[in-house]
Design a protein around this motif. Structure first.
Motif, PDB file in Angstrom:
ATOM      1  N   THR A 107      17.684  25.478 -14.638  1.00 45.67           N
ATOM      2  CA  THR A 107      18.945  25.815 -13.980  1.00 45.67           C
ATOM      3  C   THR A 107      20.174  25.255 -14.683  1.00 45.67           C
ATOM      4  O   THR A 107      21.296  25.655 -14.355  1.00 45.67           O
ATOM      5  N   HIS A 147      18.341  17.502 -10.173  1.00 48.80           N
ATOM      6  CA  HIS A 147      18.770  18.894 -10.234  1.00 48.80           C
ATOM      7  C   HIS A 147      18.453  19.693  -8.968  1.00 48.80           C
ATOM      8  O   HIS A 147      19.026  20.768  -8.774  1.00 48.80           O
ATOM      9  N   THR A 148      17.555  19.234  -8.131  1.00 48.32           N
ATOM     10  CA  THR A 148      17.220  19.997  -6.926  1.00 48.32           C
ATOM     11  C   THR A 148      18.366  19.918  -5.919  1.00 48.32           C
ATOM     12  O   THR A 148      19.230  19.025  -5.977  1.00 48.32           O
ATOM     13  N   ALA A 149      18.354  20.837  -4.959  1.00 49.93           N
ATOM     14  CA  ALA A 149      19.404  20.854  -3.941  1.00 49.93           C
ATOM     15  C   ALA A 149      19.409  19.557  -3.132  1.00 49.93           C
ATOM     16  O   ALA A 149      20.482  19.016  -2.815  1.00 49.93           O
ATOM     17  N   ASP A 150      18.240  19.048  -2.813  1.00 47.64           N
ATOM     18  CA  ASP A 150      18.170  17.807  -2.040  1.00 47.64           C
ATOM     19  C   ASP A 150      18.737  16.632  -2.824  1.00 47.64           C
ATOM     20  O   ASP A 150      19.478  15.796  -2.273  1.00 47.64           O
ATOM     21  N   GLN A 176      20.901  16.817  -5.284  1.00 43.73           N
ATOM     22  CA  GLN A 176      22.352  17.002  -5.414  1.00 43.73           C
ATOM     23  C   GLN A 176      23.073  16.521  -4.158  1.00 43.73           C
ATOM     24  O   GLN A 176      24.156  15.941  -4.237  1.00 43.73           O
ATOM     25  N   GLN A 177      22.464  16.734  -3.005  1.00 44.86           N
ATOM     26  CA  GLN A 177      23.073  16.252  -1.767  1.00 44.86           C
ATOM     27  C   GLN A 177      23.100  14.733  -1.730  1.00 44.86           C
ATOM     28  O   GLN A 177      24.062  14.127  -1.225  1.00 44.86           O
ATOM     29  N   GLN A 234      28.127  22.739 -11.539  1.00 38.78           N
ATOM     30  CA  GLN A 234      26.957  23.524 -11.901  1.00 38.78           C
ATOM     31  C   GLN A 234      27.309  24.358 -13.128  1.00 38.78           C
ATOM     32  O   GLN A 234      28.478  24.610 -13.415  1.00 38.78           O
TER      33      GLN A 234
END
Length: 317
Positions: free
Chosen positions: A17, A276-279, A281-282, A300
């Motif tokens: 990504t 890099h995962t959404a979790d 990043q949060q 991003q």
């Protein structure tokens, strides 16, 4: 106006990504752009972002590590194969210049345009365009590393419309002539443009940080800046486990520094693949917002940001 297009936001290696470091910089003055760092695969990102190598005016390399420069020979060669003829500035460490010359020679690559090298360690500011200056600022990393500060000014000429209306001069060609520096006769007198036009000089500055273990190194660089772009390779908990060896920053370190400096806008980038995962990043976003009260973004790939002359930063996916 400054427009930033992120071409790569991963540290060390690319992921599915995110590509490695690359950042395109454009201004309000036209299609010309500048590239800050050029990791492997950057030329593909340039194409996907809709940028032209014919309009590229300068490449700035912050330091010698491969995720910031391995894409340089291919990008320069492609520019030549696309019939580029205009000179190109390369602001880079001396070892990168030597490596590039050797690579071009060993691969029988001949650029059909002049490549003009400027040592990134040279403290002399570079005048990119008439109203845009690039300065370099040393950081702390395993090798010499530099941040880039871009200062952008413009002069706005505004008619003193209230005064003209009070004088009795109606809007029309005479107003236009005055605004373009022409003197205008009116009721037996000559209205001098300089008396009826107010010139306002606007200024914005952005600091684009490279790999840097101590954000405080950029204290002087950030004075008066409306935006700081800085690597945030790790969450603080991860950096505590990794230790000081890699000499990178955590989100907490960067956010705390930006808060102390009063920089109103912060963009974080150069994330370790573990984040890099959404979790993940949060997790980074929460850490940033805990230590920084300004406007913060986690970049991003292919995000575009515009910094207006009033200091407002807007994100455009």
């Amino acid at each position: 106006m400054l427009r930033l297009t992120f071409l790569g936001t991963s540290s060390g290696v690319p992921s599915l990504t995110r590509n490695v470091s690359g950042l395109a910089v454009q201004t309000h003055l036209g299609r010309a752009w500048m590239l800050v760092d050029c990791g492997e695969g950057t030329q593909h990102q340039v194409q996907r972002a809709g940028l032209s190598l014919h309009d590229l005016q300068a490449v700035c390399i912050s330091h010698v590590h491969g995720d910031h420069c391995f894409g340089l020979p291919g990008l320069l060669a492609s520019a030549g194969m696309n019939a580029r003829k205009e000179p190109l500035q390369l602001i880079a460490p001396e070892p990168v210049w030597r490596w590039l010359q050797t690579t071009l020679e060993c691969t029988d690559t001949h650029l059909p345009y002049p490549l003009e090298w400027i040592d990134v360690a040279d403290p002399t500011p570079w005048q990119w365009q008439p109203s845009i200056t690039l300065s370099r600022h040393a950081q702390k990393h395993r090798v010499p590393s530099y941040a880039f500060r871009i200062d952008c000014t413009r002069a706005i000429r505004r008619l003193k419309t209230d005064a003209l209306q009070a004088l009795g001069l109606p809007p029309g060609p005479a107003w236009k002539a005055l605004s373009h520096g022409q003197d205008v006769p009116f009721e037996g007198r000559l209205l001098h443009s300089a008396d009826w036009v107010h010139e306002e000089v606007q200024h914005i500055a952005a600091v684009l940080g490279g790999d840097n273990a101590e954000p405080a190194c950029l204290q002087a660089a950030c004075e008066g800046a409306q935006l700081l772009v800085h690597e945030a390779t790790y969450a603080q908990a991860v950096l505590d486990k990794v230790g000081p060896g890699p000499m990178h920053s955590s989100v907490q370190l960067v956010a705390t520094f930006a808060q102390q400096q009063g920089v109103p806008n912060l963009i974080l980038t150069h994330f370790s693949p573990r984040h890099h995962t959404a979790d993940e990043q949060q997790v980074l976003r929460t850490e940033a917002q805990t230590h920084y009260q300004g406007q913060v973004f986690l970049a991003q790939d292919f995000d575009r940001f515009e910094l207006a002359f009033d200091g407002a930063l807007t994100r455009r996916h």
